[in-house]
Motif scaffolding. Sequence first.
Motif, PDB file in Angstrom:
ATOM      1  N   PHE A 110       0.830  -1.190   0.000  1.00 36.83           N
ATOM      2  CA  PHE A 110       0.000   0.000   0.000  1.00 36.83           C
ATOM      3  C   PHE A 110       0.878   1.259   0.000  1.00 36.83           C
ATOM      4  O   PHE A 110       1.995   1.247   0.509  1.00 36.83           O
ATOM      5  CB  PHE A 110      -0.923   0.034   1.224  1.00 36.83           C
ATOM      6  CG  PHE A 110      -2.028  -0.974   1.143  1.00 36.83           C
ATOM      7  CD1 PHE A 110      -3.241  -0.649   0.554  1.00 36.83           C
ATOM      8  CD2 PHE A 110      -1.849  -2.245   1.652  1.00 36.83           C
ATOM      9  CE1 PHE A 110      -4.259  -1.585   0.478  1.00 36.83           C
ATOM     10  CE2 PHE A 110      -2.863  -3.188   1.582  1.00 36.83           C
ATOM     11  CZ  PHE A 110      -4.071  -2.855   0.993  1.00 36.83           C
ATOM     12  N   ALA A 111       0.365   2.340  -0.571  1.00 31.02           N
ATOM     13  CA  ALA A 111       1.152   3.577  -0.682  1.00 31.02           C
ATOM     14  C   ALA A 111       0.560   4.676   0.188  1.00 31.02           C
ATOM     15  O   ALA A 111      -0.634   4.718   0.436  1.00 31.02           O
ATOM     16  CB  ALA A 111       1.197   4.041  -2.131  1.00 31.02           C
ATOM     17  N   TRP A 112       1.429   5.571   0.617  1.00 31.24           N
ATOM     18  CA  TRP A 112       1.006   6.759   1.342  1.00 31.24           C
ATOM     19  C   TRP A 112       0.696   7.890   0.359  1.00 31.24           C
ATOM     20  O   TRP A 112       1.334   8.011  -0.682  1.00 31.24           O
ATOM     21  CB  TRP A 112       2.127   7.247   2.260  1.00 31.24           C
ATOM     22  CG  TRP A 112       2.462   6.340   3.403  1.00 31.24           C
ATOM     23  CD1 TRP A 112       3.381   5.341   3.417  1.00 31.24           C
ATOM     24  CD2 TRP A 112       1.879   6.375   4.700  1.00 31.24           C
ATOM     25  NE1 TRP A 112       3.407   4.734   4.647  1.00 31.24           N
ATOM     26  CE2 TRP A 112       2.491   5.347   5.453  1.00 31.24           C
ATOM     27  CE3 TRP A 112       0.895   7.158   5.296  1.00 31.24           C
ATOM     28  CZ2 TRP A 112       2.162   5.098   6.771  1.00 31.24           C
ATOM     29  CZ3 TRP A 112       0.561   6.901   6.614  1.00 31.24           C
ATOM     30  CH2 TRP A 112       1.186   5.885   7.343  1.00 31.24           C
ATOM     31  N   THR A 113      -0.272   8.715   0.717  1.00 36.49           N
ATOM     32  CA  THR A 113      -0.454   9.986   0.016  1.00 36.49           C
ATOM     33  C   THR A 113       0.499  11.011   0.601  1.00 36.49           C
ATOM     34  O   THR A 113       1.150  11.772  -0.114  1.00 36.49           O
ATOM     35  CB  THR A 113      -1.907  10.493   0.159  1.00 36.49           C
ATOM     36  OG1 THR A 113      -2.786   9.492  -0.350  1.00 36.49           O
ATOM     37  CG2 THR A 113      -2.113  11.791  -0.611  1.00 36.49           C
ATOM     38  N   LEU A 114       0.560  11.041   1.926  1.00 33.65           N
ATOM     39  CA  LEU A 114       1.467  11.932   2.652  1.00 33.65           C
ATOM     40  C   LEU A 114       1.973  11.144   3.856  1.00 33.65           C
ATOM     41  O   LEU A 114       1.203  10.845   4.759  1.00 33.65           O
ATOM     42  CB  LEU A 114       0.721  13.196   3.091  1.00 33.65           C
ATOM     43  CG  LEU A 114       1.492  14.252   3.880  1.00 33.65           C
ATOM     44  CD1 LEU A 114       2.568  14.903   3.008  1.00 33.65           C
ATOM     45  CD2 LEU A 114       0.546  15.320   4.431  1.00 33.65           C
ATOM     46  N   THR A 115       3.220  10.769   3.857  1.00 35.34           N
ATOM     47  CA  THR A 115       3.746   9.943   4.947  1.00 35.34           C
ATOM     48  C   THR A 115       3.823  10.762   6.232  1.00 35.34           C
ATOM     49  O   THR A 115       3.877  12.001   6.192  1.00 35.34           O
ATOM     50  CB  THR A 115       5.156   9.418   4.619  1.00 35.34           C
ATOM     51  OG1 THR A 115       6.068  10.530   4.600  1.00 35.34           O
ATOM     52  CG2 THR A 115       5.190   8.691   3.288  1.00 35.34           C
ATOM     53  N   PRO A 116       3.867  10.100   7.386  1.00 32.52           N
ATOM     54  CA  PRO A 116       4.026  10.845   8.638  1.00 32.52           C
ATOM     55  C   PRO A 116       5.280  11.714   8.643  1.00 32.52           C
ATOM     56  O   PRO A 116       5.252  12.843   9.146  1.00 32.52           O
ATOM     57  CB  PRO A 116       4.112   9.742   9.689  1.00 32.52           C
ATOM     58  CG  PRO A 116       3.350   8.601   9.105  1.00 32.52           C
ATOM     59  CD  PRO A 116       3.637   8.655   7.639  1.00 32.52           C
ATOM     60  N   GLU A 117       6.362  11.206   8.057  1.00 41.41           N
ATOM     61  CA  GLU A 117       7.604  11.978   8.033  1.00 41.41           C
ATOM     62  C   GLU A 117       7.453  13.236   7.192  1.00 41.41           C
ATOM     63  O   GLU A 117       7.900  14.319   7.587  1.00 41.41           O
ATOM     64  CB  GLU A 117       8.747  11.107   7.482  1.00 41.41           C
ATOM     65  CG  GLU A 117       9.119   9.914   8.342  1.00 41.41           C
ATOM     66  CD  GLU A 117       8.167   8.738   8.197  1.00 41.41           C
ATOM     67  OE1 GLU A 117       8.237   7.824   9.032  1.00 41.41           O
ATOM     68  OE2 GLU A 117       7.343   8.735   7.236  1.00 41.41           O
ATOM     69  N   ARG A 118       6.812  13.090   6.024  1.00 35.92           N
ATOM     70  CA  ARG A 118       6.612  14.251   5.153  1.00 35.92           C
ATOM     71  C   ARG A 118       5.589  15.215   5.772  1.00 35.92           C
ATOM     72  O   ARG A 118       5.713  16.439   5.647  1.00 35.92           O
ATOM     73  CB  ARG A 118       6.139  13.798   3.772  1.00 35.92           C
ATOM     74  CG  ARG A 118       7.189  13.049   2.991  1.00 35.92           C
ATOM     75  CD  ARG A 118       8.191  13.977   2.349  1.00 35.92           C
ATOM     76  NE  ARG A 118       7.687  14.582   1.122  1.00 35.92           N
ATOM     77  CZ  ARG A 118       8.340  15.487   0.415  1.00 35.92           C
ATOM     78  NH1 ARG A 118       9.533  15.914   0.817  1.00 35.92           N
ATOM     79  NH2 ARG A 118       7.814  15.989  -0.696  1.00 35.92           N
ATOM     80  N   GLN A 119       4.589  14.688   6.440  1.00 35.91           N
ATOM     81  CA  GLN A 119       3.619  15.577   7.083  1.00 35.91           C
ATOM     82  C   GLN A 119       4.303  16.409   8.162  1.00 35.91           C
ATOM     83  O   GLN A 119       4.043  17.608   8.284  1.00 35.91           O
ATOM     84  CB  GLN A 119       2.457  14.789   7.691  1.00 35.91           C
ATOM     85  CG  GLN A 119       1.371  15.707   8.252  1.00 35.91           C
ATOM     86  CD  GLN A 119       0.221  14.959   8.881  1.00 35.91           C
ATOM     87  OE1 GLN A 119       0.203  13.727   8.909  1.00 35.91           O
ATOM     88  NE2 GLN A 119      -0.747  15.690   9.392  1.00 35.91           N
TER      89      GLN A 119
END
Length: 372
Positions: A126-135
């Motif tokens: 599964f893919a992230w739209t916005l990862t926790p790190e990027r958020q």
Amino acid sequence: MEIDELRQLRLFRQHITDPADRHTVCRDLNGLQAQFMANVYYSLKIRCCEEITPQNFGDGLVKNWTIRGTVHAFNVDDLPLFQHNAAMHRSERFEGYGIAREITCQYLQEKEAYTAQVEEYRKNGFAWTLTPERQKYFSDFICQKVGEGLCTREELKEACSRQGMTQPESDAMFDPWGGGMRELCERGYLSYRACERKEFMLSPDFVPMDNAAAEREIAARYFEHFAPATGKDFAYYYHCTQSRAKELMAALPLKKCSAGGQDYFYLGELPANVPDIPKCVLLAGFDQLMLGYKKEESIFMPKEVLRGIFNLAGIVMPAILLDGRVAGRWRRKGKKITFELFEKLASKDRRRVESTASELYPEVSGMEWKEL
């Protein structure tokens, strides 16, 4: 107590017949619902003893998510009350957007279980739209830019794009229904300015109130300034179960009165010799006099006109209150006001409505009437 006496008390306690300054009004009414900021202006115009203008009505106020999960304008001093979730306050652990949104806030209570589930998602491709790190990275970046003076949503989106934010990430961060920007507001980093433009500001430092104390304070304000009201009214207003409403009510020294065969509860002393029901009041859209009580049991709105005020799209229209009863709705566009009626009105009543509108909004130059 007669129903008309109950109407008089509610109009008085909500400051419609007992005007006060804007900060008192906002405090007593737990803020004013503010999806459309013009409604905050209209709500204050009919309740304030001071001059309220399109330029000054938001002075000393902020806008943020509060009661019912909706945006309200309220006094900046009330941030500790309405942003009382200490577990979320200034948290730097973000959930990201995409595969794990269903696990809402689980990481706060069950970090290990949350991490295990996310890792399982990752293994399955599964893919992230916005990862926790990027958020977290862009949340820090956005707060920095707001501190430097970039205030609008569009300015911040452009700055993030230049910083490498992808379109899917932008869609998650700047989702018009919330997204990462809402999280920054609910975590106590940002608030909206109380103005027509969608501008952000850094929230001042504050310490959230204790959850239980905050809920008691919100309930106390309700039963002092919306009430007399029923338990169903409070549950509707606070968007909680009736059992939860009863728990909050039990913590307050409420008194009881009866009207029309119904029991009503209130806090404090009921004033004597309150003003008569005004001949005409032009309520704001999403006005607290409509939102503060179970709409199907409103003492101001006949059931047959309910959908004319509370439409199926979730909009609460500005109501025309004649002698304490909803007779129509109104809308303003530029310098023109249109009155839409649910019933035929005598000429003298139309003149009262027009006179009220002219007194409130002298800049308006045109009025028209329609029957629905």
